[in-house]
Design an enzyme around this catalytic site. Structure first.
Site, mmCIF file in Angstrom:
data_model
loop_
_atom_site.group_PDB
_atom_site.id
_atom_site.type_symbol
_atom_site.label_atom_id
_atom_site.label_comp_id
_atom_site.label_asym_id
_atom_site.label_seq_id
_atom_site.Cartn_x
_atom_site.Cartn_y
_atom_site.Cartn_z
ATOM 1 N N GLY A 132 15.735 6.084 13.503
ATOM 2 C CA GLY A 132 15.070 7.392 13.656
ATOM 3 C C GLY A 132 15.269 7.889 15.075
ATOM 4 O O GLY A 132 14.446 8.633 15.613
ATOM 5 N N GLN A 189 12.025 13.456 17.336
ATOM 6 C CA GLN A 189 11.273 13.902 18.518
ATOM 7 C C GLN A 189 10.942 12.719 19.429
ATOM 8 O O GLN A 189 11.163 12.775 20.636
ATOM 9 C CB GLN A 189 9.979 14.590 18.058
ATOM 10 N N LEU A 190 10.435 11.655 18.863
ATOM 11 C CA LEU A 190 10.094 10.478 19.665
ATOM 12 C C LEU A 190 11.338 9.629 19.947
ATOM 13 O O LEU A 190 11.547 9.162 21.069
ATOM 14 C CB LEU A 190 9.041 9.637 18.910
ATOM 15 N N TYR A 226 1.594 11.240 3.519
ATOM 16 C CA TYR A 226 1.957 10.670 4.828
ATOM 17 C C TYR A 226 0.877 9.698 5.310
ATOM 18 O O TYR A 226 1.162 8.556 5.687
ATOM 19 C CB TYR A 226 2.138 11.811 5.816
ATOM 20 N N LYS A 277 1.079 5.693 5.872
ATOM 21 C CA LYS A 277 0.835 5.043 7.167
ATOM 22 C C LYS A 277 -0.244 3.964 7.038
ATOM 23 O O LYS A 277 -0.136 2.899 7.638
ATOM 24 C CB LYS A 277 0.448 6.078 8.227
HETATM 25 P P1 NAD Z 1 10.901 13.145 13.562
HETATM 26 O O1 NAD Z 1 10.764 13.740 12.199
HETATM 27 O O2 NAD Z 1 11.123 14.028 14.720
HETATM 28 O O3 NAD Z 1 12.033 12.039 13.558
HETATM 29 C C1 NAD Z 1 12.210 11.129 12.501
HETATM 30 C C2 NAD Z 1 13.671 10.770 12.448
HETATM 31 O O4 NAD Z 1 13.838 9.890 11.337
HETATM 32 C C3 NAD Z 1 14.592 11.965 12.231
HETATM 33 O O5 NAD Z 1 15.605 12.012 13.202
HETATM 34 C C4 NAD Z 1 15.164 11.742 10.839
HETATM 35 O O6 NAD Z 1 16.505 12.168 10.701
HETATM 36 C C5 NAD Z 1 15.053 10.236 10.706
HETATM 37 N N1 NAD Z 1 15.021 9.812 9.314
HETATM 38 C C6 NAD Z 1 14.351 10.392 8.283
HETATM 39 N N2 NAD Z 1 14.608 9.735 7.153
HETATM 40 C C7 NAD Z 1 15.439 8.720 7.470
HETATM 41 C C8 NAD Z 1 16.054 7.699 6.715
HETATM 42 N N3 NAD Z 1 15.897 7.599 5.381
HETATM 43 N N4 NAD Z 1 16.850 6.817 7.362
HETATM 44 C C9 NAD Z 1 17.058 6.931 8.702
HETATM 45 N N5 NAD Z 1 16.517 7.890 9.460
HETATM 46 C C10 NAD Z 1 15.712 8.774 8.837
HETATM 47 O O7 NAD Z 1 9.581 12.244 13.779
HETATM 48 P P2 NAD Z 1 8.964 11.791 15.175
HETATM 49 O O8 NAD Z 1 7.977 12.809 15.573
HETATM 50 O O9 NAD Z 1 10.034 11.390 16.102
HETATM 51 O O10 NAD Z 1 8.147 10.525 14.682
HETATM 52 C C11 NAD Z 1 8.600 9.209 14.909
HETATM 53 C C12 NAD Z 1 7.580 8.253 14.346
HETATM 54 O O11 NAD Z 1 6.327 8.444 15.016
HETATM 55 C C13 NAD Z 1 7.286 8.434 12.864
HETATM 56 O O12 NAD Z 1 7.071 7.179 12.278
HETATM 57 C C14 NAD Z 1 6.017 9.230 12.840
HETATM 58 O O13 NAD Z 1 5.278 9.010 11.683
HETATM 59 C C15 NAD Z 1 5.316 8.690 14.064
HETATM 60 N N6 NAD Z 1 4.336 9.637 14.587
HETATM 61 C C16 NAD Z 1 4.756 10.814 15.139
HETATM 62 C C17 NAD Z 1 3.818 11.712 15.605
HETATM 63 C C18 NAD Z 1 4.221 13.031 16.197
HETATM 64 O O14 NAD Z 1 3.347 13.846 16.526
HETATM 65 N N7 NAD Z 1 5.504 13.299 16.383
HETATM 66 C C19 NAD Z 1 2.447 11.397 15.531
HETATM 67 C C20 NAD Z 1 2.069 10.200 14.935
HETATM 68 C C21 NAD Z 1 3.022 9.310 14.491
HETATM 69 N N1 SER Z 2 1.909 14.566 14.365
HETATM 70 C C1 SER Z 2 2.029 13.952 13.104
HETATM 71 C C2 SER Z 2 1.994 14.951 12.010
HETATM 72 O O1 SER Z 2 1.467 16.016 12.255
HETATM 73 C C3 SER Z 2 0.887 12.979 12.917
HETATM 74 O O2 SER Z 2 1.390 11.750 12.602
HETATM 75 O O3 SER Z 2 2.449 14.677 10.944
#
Ligand code: NAD
Ligand code: SER
Length: 318
Positions: A8, A12-13, A141, A145
């Site tokens: 992934g 964003q992360l 979602y 989680k």
């Molecule tokens: P994002 O959607 O920006 O990035 C997720 C990445 O996963 C994408 O680049 C996507 O292409 C990739 N992906 C999706 N399906 C896939 C698959 N089948 N195989 C391989 N790659 C795949 O999400 P993020 O914001 O970077 O979140 C990263 C993690 O942090 C996630 O687990 C999310 O649940 C968790 N999280 C994020 C937030 C937030 O606010 N961004 C908050 C809480 C938890």
């Molecule tokens: N920021 C994330 C969302 O809104 C929380 O995991 O889905």
């Protein structure tokens, strides 16, 4: 020498964590994997195309690069998950099970997997939400989680797999666009302010949610992963917090830099999701166990976002 796989990595992360890990362990020791390459940013030099649902390819990549640690970030976030519940379940749960099984079988030393404030639900206490409390999520979602938290704890106690996890609040960063969550407004709003356009907010003005600036989120992730294993007393997922604010409070803060900036509120289906989540989080256990302490409040975060974003090529692309 550690060899780290970030699954992934284009998200964003992931895009920020890949850079941070490269600066610690060296670019050549970080392997970025994702369904697609990142848009509009530099691609990490070692990139593997991976669908995490494909267990064989996952296993091949781990063996090919002699991976020792995995950061498994790939997920379908809350808003997209409500539109595609089957996909969210497959990616978030089958994908996680693949990572856990392969990590156990190939003796991966440490795995990182993030959870979310989405594990909480309508009956959870909303203020200063405790580490252990009612968890009744009502999004696919959030359910995925919560299931993931039970699974990572199970793999630790039953197989000795050292998985570590944080329940992130909404993440705000300037290096990549958010990927389909309920908290995305807190990033989108900056783009509109900087471009001199009105922002149409999909949450109501008083909807307070816990949030975290990306440098804090990356540091929390690295700190929990670098802590001695015996300091990690929570093997499901730690509450972590930084700041809580509503769309109106964020708008007023941005307006200090962009006095002409205007906003309208048009709540959509994401409003109901936001209302089911906490307003603030008690993260004292993370502080006690491995010294977690956030750095960025609302003012400091907004100032830094504007500083970086106004020169970013993402402003042009967006
Ligand atoms: P994002 O959607 O920006 O990035 C997720 C990445 O996963 C994408 O680049 C996507 O292409 C990739 N992906 C999706 N399906 C896939 C698959 N089948 N195989 C391989 N790659 C795949 O999400 P993020 O914001 O970077 O979140 C990263 C993690 O942090 C996630 O687990 C999310 O649940 C968790 N999280 C994020 C937030 C937030 O606010 N961004 C908050 C809480 C938890
Ligand atoms: N920021 C994330 C969302 O809104 C929380 O995991 O889905």
């Amino acid at each position: 020498m550690e060899k780290i796989l970030v699954i992934g990595a284009s998200g964003q992360l992931g895009s920020e964590l890949t850079i941070a890990l490269s600066s610690i362990y060296g670019e050549a020791n970080i392997i970025a994997a994702d369904l697609h390459k990142p848009h509009g940013e530099e691609v990490h030099p070692i990139f593997e195309h991976l669908d995490v649902i494909d267990k064989k390819t996952l296993s091949d990549i781990i063996l090919k690069h002699r991976i020792t640690q995995i950061y498994h970030l790939a997920a379908i976030l809350s808003a997209t998950g409500e539109k595609h519940p089957g996909l969210a379940w497959r990616v978030n749960i089958e994908g996680l099970m693949n990572v856990l099984d392969v990590s156990r079988d190939l003796k991966i030393k440490k795995v990182y997997w993030p959870s979310s404030i989405a594990v909480f639900g309508p009956s959870t206490p909303k203020e200063n939400t405790p580490q252990t409390t009612i968890t009744d999520p009502n999004t696919v979602y959030g359910i995925s989680k919560l299931t993931g938290e039970r699974l990572v704890e199970y793999y630790y106690y039953h197989y000795g797999l050292d998985v570590r996890s944080l329940r992130y609040p909404g993440l705000i960063g300037y290096k990549a666009l958010p990927g389909g969550g309920t908290t995305d407004y807190a990033v989108d709003i900056f783009y509109k302010a900087i471009k001199g356009e009105q922002y149409s907010c999909f949450l109501d003005k008083d909807t307070s949610l816990p949030m975290m600036y990306m440098p804090d989120a990356v540091r929390a992730t690295l700190e929990i992963m670098e802590s001695d294993a015996d300091r990690i007393t929570v093997r499901s997922s730690y509450n972590v917090a930084a700041v809580s604010f509503s769309p109106l409070e964020l708008y007023n803060t941005i307006k200090e830099s962009y006095p002409e900036f205007s906003i309208e509120y048009k709540p959509d289906f994401r409003q109901e999701i936001a209302l089911s989540w906490p307003k603030s989080i008690d993260d004292s256990q993370a502080g006690l166990d491995w010294g977690w302490n956030p750095e960025f409040d609302l003012q400091k975060m907004a100032k830094d976002m504007i500083l970086h974003l106004k020169d970013s090529e993402l402003i042009i692309l967006q």
